[in-house]
Each structure stands twice: as structure tokens, then as C-alpha cells.
Motif scaffolding. Structure first.
Motif: not given
Length: 294
Positions: A83-93, A177-185
Motif C-alpha cells: 500500500x505505502x510503497x505501491x502508492x508512492x511508486x504509482x504517484x511517481x509513475x 493505484x496508478x490507474x486510479x491516479x491517472x483518472x484524477x481530473x
């Protein structure tokens, strides 16, 4: 007429997977619940003992409580990676413009690699003789005093068997989480940056609140899977040395297939299911609290 056809179609498409779910998931759980009320070695006649197995588990079995505590540590370590590391990586991605697909593929690979291969790899990574990757890295930076056989040291073995599980699925949850982040307006993010918001504030005030439902759903998946984690710890240490890395799942397996006490093993399996239900309820409670607050 149309509604009747729609209902018929829903029933037709839902019945096969529902039947398969009842047969493959609910059925074994109910059978374990019934079997937990008996004493049975798999060969002789089953003997009804009522709640004696539960009394033994809760009031007489020290290994059970040790394994339960270890399971919480295992859960914490796994969730840190997943969760923590995966979220950080997804955000950096989201900030990477080149090589993004390669990065996603590399991080996803552990999730599709054989469990046995992962266990053998980490056994080599943790090795002291011959020198494995972790101990070699400690020696390279002058921390020779910290070198040890991580899988046989009582102080490090539990974290050592927990880390591979978290590492293995971190890439999978990163992609979710990356798929969710790129859906942010994007308009919200751009407006915040124009107002002088830092990237940290954009993440905490816009991105994370927007993907919070997906994050909590991911937390449910990661928590329930971690509470049922078995293969890597069993292959690495089999719960040893002693019971230093014993989990409820490894204890249940050995109780059933080494001690041939299937009734008591079923009692342990029922407790594991209850653990997963409680974890899901707690996460859903957090989700409901967040909705009420907003």
C-alpha cells in the motif's frame, strides 16, 4: 416485457459463477466450520467434541497466540510494501514520460513468477554463507556488524519472511493505484498548481482524496491476502526456527498434515476466516467514516 428479459438475462449470467462460488468458497468454509466441532485424524471415525477445539485454541494453545501475533507483524510488513510503497511508486509513475511501460512491466513481474522461485531467490538473498545480496550490501557500506543469517536469526526471521510477500505484489497494487491516479481530473491539479500548491499538497489534497475508495478497496485485497499468506513463509522457514516465524496458516497446515488433527486444524482455519472478515469490516468502517466526514 423488457424488464422480464433483463431479469432473465441477469439470472442466466449470474447463476453459473454464483454456483461455482458457493461450491468452491462457501462450501469448504461451511465444511471447515462443521469439522471444527469434531476430533478426527482423517482415518478413524469422527468424534464430536463441540466447542472443545475452540476452548483449546483460545485458552490452552500458546503457539496459536504466538502465530496470531506473528500474523499481525506479517500483515503490517506486507501492507507497507503493497500500500505505502505501491502508492508512492504509482504517484511517481505519473511523472515519468519515457519508459513508463517498461517500469510497469518490471514491477509487475514478481506477481507472475513462481512462488518456489521467489522463495529460493530470497533464501539466496538472505544467505550469510555464501554471502547473499543483503549481507554483501551491508558489508559494502561498512555495516559488517549487522550481517547475519536472517532466516535463522530469531530477531530477524519474521520480518525476513514477511518482506518477500509484500515485495511480490507491490507492483500489482501499484498498477491498480496508478490507474486510479491517472483518472484524477487534470483541471483540478492544474488549478491547484496555478494557486501555488506544491506537488505534496496536490497529492494530499486532490489526488489521494479522489482515489481513496480505490485505495481502500486495494487495502481489502492486500489485507485479506496477507492474512492468508502461506506459501513463501512455509517454503523459506516452515515456521522456524522453533516457532519464531510461525503463522496461523503454517500452523494450521502442520496441524492438519503433520499431526493429522483435522478437527483442530479446521478450528484454526475458521479463525483465519474470521480474521479476514474483521479486517474487511474495519476497512469498510474507515471508508464509511470518510464518506460521512465529507
Amino acid at each position: 416485457m423488457l424488464r422480464t428479459k433483463q431479469r432473465t438475462a441477469v439470472v442466466v449470467f449470474l447463476l453459473p459463477p454464483l454456483g461455482l462460488y458457493l461450491l468452491a468458497v462457501v462450501g469448504p468454509i461451511l465444511y471447515s466450520l462443521v469439522l471444527s466441532l469434531f476430533e478426527w485424524d482423517g482415518l478413524s471415525d469422527m468424534r464430536f467434541v463441540g466447542l472443545d477445539n475452540y476452548r483449546q485454541m483460545l485458552f490452552s494453545d500458546d503457539i496459536f497466540w504466538t502465530a496470531t501475533g506473528h500474523g499481525l507483524v506479517y500483515l503490517a510488513v506486507s501492507l507497507f510494501f503493497q500500500l505505502v510503497v505501491a502508492l508512492m511508486l504509482a504517484n511517481l509513475l505519473t511523472y515519468i514520460s519515457r519508459g513508463r511501460e517498461l517500469v510497469k512491466t518490471v514491477y509487475l513481474l514478481p506477481a507472475i513468477v513462481s512462488t518456489v522461485a521467489i522463495a529460493l531467490m530470497f533464501r539466496r538473498i538472505y544467505s550469510l554463507e555464501p554471502l547473499g545480496l543483503v549481507n554483501a550490501a551491508l558489508g559494502a557500506v561498512g555495516l559488517d556488524v549487522l550481517q547475519r543469517p536472517f532466516l535463522s536469526d530469531l530477531d530477524t526471521v519474521l520480518v525476513a519472511v514477511s518482506a518477500p510477500e509484500g515485495w511480490r505484489f507491490a507492483g500489482l497494487y501499484m498498477l491498480i493505484l496508478y490507474a486510479a491516479l491517472i483518472a484524477v481530473p487534470k483541471e483540478l491539479e492544474e488549478a491547484a498548481r496555478l494557486d501555488g500548491a506544491s506537488e505534496w499538497r496536490v497529492f494530499t489534497q486532490i489526488r489521494f482524496p479522489y482515489i481513496r475508495p480505490v485505495f481502500l478497496t486495494t487495502a481489502i485485497m492486500a489485507a485479506t491476502y496477507s492474512l492468508r499468506g502461506f506459501d513463501i513463509p512455509y517454503l523459506l522457514t516452515n515456521g522456524g526456527p522453533g516457532h519464531a516465524s510461525e503463522l496461523l496458516t503454517t500452523y494450521m497446515y502442520k496441524t492438519a498434515f503433520t499431526n493429522t488433527d483435522f478437527g483442530y486444524a479446521s478450528t484454526l482455519s475458521v479463525f483465519i476466516v474470521l480474521q479476514c472478515i474483521v479486517a474487511v469490516a474495519l476497512i469498510l468502517g474507515v471508508r464509511r467514516t470518510g464518506r460521512d466526514a465529507s
